[in-house]
Design a protein around this motif. Sequence first.
Motif: not given
Length: 405
Positions: A171-178, A146-151
Motif C-alpha cells: 500500500g505504501v509503494g508505487v505499483k499496481n498489477g493484474l 490499475y483501473a484508476a491509473a488507466t482511466a
Amino acid sequence: MRRAAEHAEPNIAISPVTDTYIQRFSVPFEYPVFFTDGVFDPTNSTLVEALSRLESTRRHRALVIVDSGVADALPALIARIEAYATAHDSRLTLAAAPLVVPGGERTKNSPEVVSQLHEAIASAHLDRQSFVIIVGGGAVHDTAGYAAATAHRGVRVIRIPTTVEGQNDSGVGVKNGLNAYGAKNYLGTFAPPFAVINDISFIDTLPNRDRLSGIAEAVKVSLLRDENYFEWLWNQCDALTRFERAAMQHMIRRSAELHLEHIAGSGDPFEFGSAKPLDFGHWAAHKLEILSDYDLRHGEAVAIGIAIDARYSAEHGLLDEACVARICVLLERLGFTLWHPSASTRNGDGRRIVMDGLDEFREHLGGDLTLTLIDAIGSSVDTSGIDTVRMERAIDWLEYRAKAS
Ligand SMILES: NC(=O)c1ccc[n+]([C@@H]2O[C@H](COP(=O)([O-])OP(=O)(O)OC[C@H]3O[C@@H](n4cnc5c(N)ncnc54)[C@H](O)[C@@H]3O)[C@@H](O)[C@H]2O)c1
Ligand SMILES: [Zn+2]
C-alpha cells in the motif's frame, strides 16, 4: 504576464553526433503516508487533509472502492463512509455510492472487475483531479489502482490499505498489477498514490491467516535493510504471534518506513534496472502462488521464497549457514510453514516447475537475471550469474528439511 515558454528551462540537448534532439525532463513525486486510528470517524480529519493537500479550499469529488472482505467484516462501514462525507461536505462529495468489489486474489485474476471499475469511474464522471479512494487488501489496491491509473491516463488515488501486507508493504509503494497470461502482475503500471492512510483499526477484523501472512514482508525488509529490526522481530516474535496491538503497530510502521526509504533512496523507484531489490524471495513466491492455484497467500509464499533465497545466498557463498538457520527458525516461530506440495511438482524432464519462476522473473525485468540476495542479516547484494543447479539444490534442501521435521 509571461508566456509559459519564457519560464521553461532549456532542456532540449542536441546530440553533436547525429541530427537528434534529446528531450529531458524530470518530475518529482511526493506523497504523504498518514498513520491513524479510525479514519472514517467524523472527528478524524486525516482523509480530508489528504484530499486537500494541493487545493485546500476545493470540494473534492471521490469514488470509494471497498473490498468485499472489509465490507463483510464491518457491515456498518458503507454507512460510516457516507456519514463521513456528509460531515465533511464542504471538502468532500461522493461522486457515487461506495462500490464493493470482490476481495482477494480472484479480483486480480478477473478482467470483469477492472471493466466494472472503469465503468464506475466513467459513469461517476471523475476527472483527473477527482479521487478514487481504495479501502481494502493488496489485491483490491492492485486492481482498483490499475483501473484508476488507466482511466483518463491517471485519476488521483488515495490508498487506505486494510491488511498487514497492504499497510507494511504494497500500500505504501508505487505499483499496481493484474494477473494475466498465467503470470502474476503481468499487467500493471507504476503510479505513485496521491496519499496513503494506514488505519491500524482495520487490522482488528483481518483473519489471523492474513495477519500472519503480511508479517513475511516485515521479515523480508529486515533482512534486506536493517539487522536491528530483524533482532526486534526475533525478540517480539511471541507478541507478534498473538497479534498484540503495540507490536503489530511498530512492525507495520518500521516496515513501511524501510519500504519508503528504499523507494526514495534506491535511485530506481520505477524498476528500470535488472534487479528488484524489494523482491527478495519473490521469484519463487509468485510462481508458488500460481502453482498452488492461490492456495498459498502471497505472504505465505514469500516466507517459503525467503527461505529458498536465503539458502541459495549461502550456496552462492554469500551468507553463513547459521544465518539461514536463524531466518528459517524466525519464520517458523512466527507460524509460517516453509514448504508447500506445489514446490515438488516437476515437468517432463524432472525439473521442478517452480524453477520456471526464475525465467519469468528475468523476462519481467529484462536484462541479465539479477536477484537481490543477502550477504548478512540486514545487508542485500544484487547478484547475477545465478546457478540454477544450486538453486534447485536450495529447494531440495528446504524440502528435505520440511520432511525431516
Ligand atoms: N503492488 C505491489 O507493490 C504489491 C506488493 C506486494 C504484494 N502485492 C499484492 O498484494 C496481494 C496480497 O495482498 P493482501 O495480503 O493484502 O491480501 P488480499 O488483498 O488478498 O486480502 C486477503 C483477504 O482479506 C480480506 N480483507 C482485507 N482487509 C480486511 C479486513 N480489514 N478485515 C477482514 N478481511 C479483510 C480480503 O477480502 C481477502 O479475502 C497479492 O496479490 C500481492 O501480489 C502487491
Ligand atoms: Zn510481496
